[in-house]
Design a protein around this motif. Structure first.
Motif, PDB file in Angstrom:
ATOM      1  N   LEU A 126       0.870  -1.174   0.000  1.00  0.00           N
ATOM      2  CA  LEU A 126       0.000   0.000   0.000  1.00  0.00           C
ATOM      3  C   LEU A 126       0.905   1.221   0.000  1.00  0.00           C
ATOM      4  O   LEU A 126       1.725   1.393   0.907  1.00  0.00           O
ATOM      5  N   LEU A 127       0.783   2.041  -1.029  1.00  0.00           N
ATOM      6  CA  LEU A 127       1.677   3.180  -1.215  1.00  0.00           C
ATOM      7  C   LEU A 127       0.880   4.479  -1.107  1.00  0.00           C
ATOM      8  O   LEU A 127      -0.007   4.739  -1.923  1.00  0.00           O
ATOM      9  N   LEU A 128       1.207   5.307  -0.114  1.00  0.00           N
ATOM     10  CA  LEU A 128       0.465   6.540   0.150  1.00  0.00           C
ATOM     11  C   LEU A 128       1.155   7.735  -0.489  1.00  0.00           C
ATOM     12  O   LEU A 128       2.357   7.928  -0.325  1.00  0.00           O
ATOM     13  N   SER A 129       0.369   8.535  -1.210  1.00  0.00           N
ATOM     14  CA  SER A 129       0.910   9.751  -1.826  1.00  0.00           C
ATOM     15  C   SER A 129       0.017  10.949  -1.508  1.00  0.00           C
ATOM     16  O   SER A 129      -1.119  10.805  -1.072  1.00  0.00           O
ATOM     17  N   PHE A 130       0.571  12.122  -1.737  1.00  0.00           N
ATOM     18  CA  PHE A 130      -0.116  13.392  -1.514  1.00  0.00           C
ATOM     19  C   PHE A 130      -0.225  14.113  -2.849  1.00  0.00           C
ATOM     20  O   PHE A 130       0.728  14.730  -3.319  1.00  0.00           O
ATOM     21  N   PRO A 131      -1.400  14.023  -3.521  1.00  0.00           N
ATOM     22  CA  PRO A 131      -1.540  14.672  -4.825  1.00  0.00           C
ATOM     23  C   PRO A 131      -1.785  16.171  -4.756  1.00  0.00           C
ATOM     24  O   PRO A 131      -1.672  16.854  -5.769  1.00  0.00           O
ATOM     25  N   GLY A 132      -2.126  16.711  -3.578  1.00  0.00           N
ATOM     26  CA  GLY A 132      -2.326  18.151  -3.465  1.00  0.00           C
ATOM     27  C   GLY A 132      -3.478  18.513  -2.549  1.00  0.00           C
ATOM     28  O   GLY A 132      -4.101  17.649  -1.931  1.00  0.00           O
ATOM     29  N   SER A 133      -3.740  19.814  -2.454  1.00  0.00           N
ATOM     30  CA  SER A 133      -4.790  20.349  -1.585  1.00  0.00           C
ATOM     31  C   SER A 133      -5.631  21.359  -2.340  1.00  0.00           C
ATOM     32  O   SER A 133      -5.196  21.921  -3.346  1.00  0.00           O
ATOM     33  N   GLY A 171      -5.795  16.207  -0.105  1.00  0.00           N
ATOM     34  CA  GLY A 171      -6.014  14.982  -0.863  1.00  0.00           C
ATOM     35  C   GLY A 171      -4.948  13.950  -0.547  1.00  0.00           C
ATOM     36  O   GLY A 171      -3.777  14.290  -0.348  1.00  0.00           O
ATOM     37  N   LEU A 172      -5.340  12.705  -0.483  1.00  0.00           N
ATOM     38  CA  LEU A 172      -4.428  11.583  -0.288  1.00  0.00           C
ATOM     39  C   LEU A 172      -4.810  10.490  -1.277  1.00  0.00           C
ATOM     40  O   LEU A 172      -5.993  10.333  -1.594  1.00  0.00           O
ATOM     41  N   THR A 173      -3.828   9.745  -1.750  1.00  0.00           N
ATOM     42  CA  THR A 173      -4.096   8.614  -2.628  1.00  0.00           C
ATOM     43  C   THR A 173      -3.304   7.411  -2.131  1.00  0.00           C
ATOM     44  O   THR A 173      -2.100   7.519  -1.888  1.00  0.00           O
ATOM     45  N   ILE A 174      -4.001   6.305  -1.980  1.00  0.00           N
ATOM     46  CA  ILE A 174      -3.346   5.044  -1.639  1.00  0.00           C
ATOM     47  C   ILE A 174      -3.349   4.186  -2.892  1.00  0.00           C
ATOM     48  O   ILE A 174      -4.414   3.863  -3.425  1.00  0.00           O
ATOM     49  N   THR A 175      -2.158   3.870  -3.372  1.00  0.00           N
ATOM     50  CA  THR A 175      -2.044   2.968  -4.512  1.00  0.00           C
ATOM     51  C   THR A 175      -1.906   1.555  -3.958  1.00  0.00           C
ATOM     52  O   THR A 175      -0.981   1.261  -3.204  1.00  0.00           O
ATOM     53  N   VAL A 176      -2.869   0.722  -4.297  1.00  0.00           N
ATOM     54  CA  VAL A 176      -2.889  -0.674  -3.868  1.00  0.00           C
ATOM     55  C   VAL A 176      -2.227  -1.474  -4.976  1.00  0.00           C
ATOM     56  O   VAL A 176      -2.715  -1.496  -6.108  1.00  0.00           O
ATOM     57  N   VAL A 177      -1.090  -2.107  -4.665  1.00  0.00           N
ATOM     58  CA  VAL A 177      -0.339  -2.893  -5.643  1.00  0.00           C
ATOM     59  C   VAL A 177      -0.312  -4.335  -5.149  1.00  0.00           C
ATOM     60  O   VAL A 177       0.231  -4.612  -4.080  1.00  0.00           O
TER      61      VAL A 177
END
Length: 153
Positions: free
Chosen positions: A47-54, A81-87
């Motif tokens: 599970l990879l967490l990223s911050f795409p912006g606000s 905003g947060l995005t979790i990339t499920v790999v």
């Protein structure tokens, strides 16, 4: 330089910590700085967490009620905003990507990172595709803070 009391990195750390605690059989970490060189080492996935912006709400200026003063600033509502990339190596079934999406929602439903005004809210899930036998989905979430406020309430 004055720093706002709620730091984005602290929110990311809180979410990763929550994912690790709630889904212990899969690693959770920040999205890699070099995705092309990222190597999935875990046999199940990650599970990879990223911050795409606000997004920021406009400050309400009422003219006479709030006179402009040099050096005067007010807190501003910020939606993070947060995005979790499920790999995952498997798409379907008990240990597949589709099942992991349910796990992520279960783990984060009702969770409020420290310093935030709201619990995490789910916005969307998207299929990103398959690459080298790894299935990828994105889970988009948001939370809100008062940016520049001394303390969150």
């Amino acid at each position: 330089m004055t720093r706002s009391s709620v730091r984005t990195v602290a929110i990311l750390d809180d979410v990763v910590t929550k994912l690790i605690a709630e889904i212990p059989d899969m690693p959770a970490e920040l999205f890699p700085e070099n995705p092309a060189a990222y190597r999935l080492n875990h046999p199940k996935g990650a599970l990879l967490l990223s911050f795409p912006g606000s997004q920021f709400d406009a400050l309400v200026r009422s003219g006479q009620n709030v006179p402009a003063k040099a050096g005067c600033s007010r807190p501003q509502a910020r939606t993070i905003g947060l995005t979790i990339t499920v790999v995952l190596r498997q798409l379907n079934g008990r240990d597949g990507a589709v099942d992991a999406l349910d796990d992520v929602r279960d783990a984060l439903r009702g969770f409020r990172p420290s310093g935030c005004r709201s619990d995490l809210e789910f916005v969307a899930e998207r299929f990103l595709g398959e690459m080298e036998g790894n299935w990828q989905y994105a889970v988009d979430l948001v939370t809100t803070v008062w940016d520049g406020a001394a303390a969150q309430t």
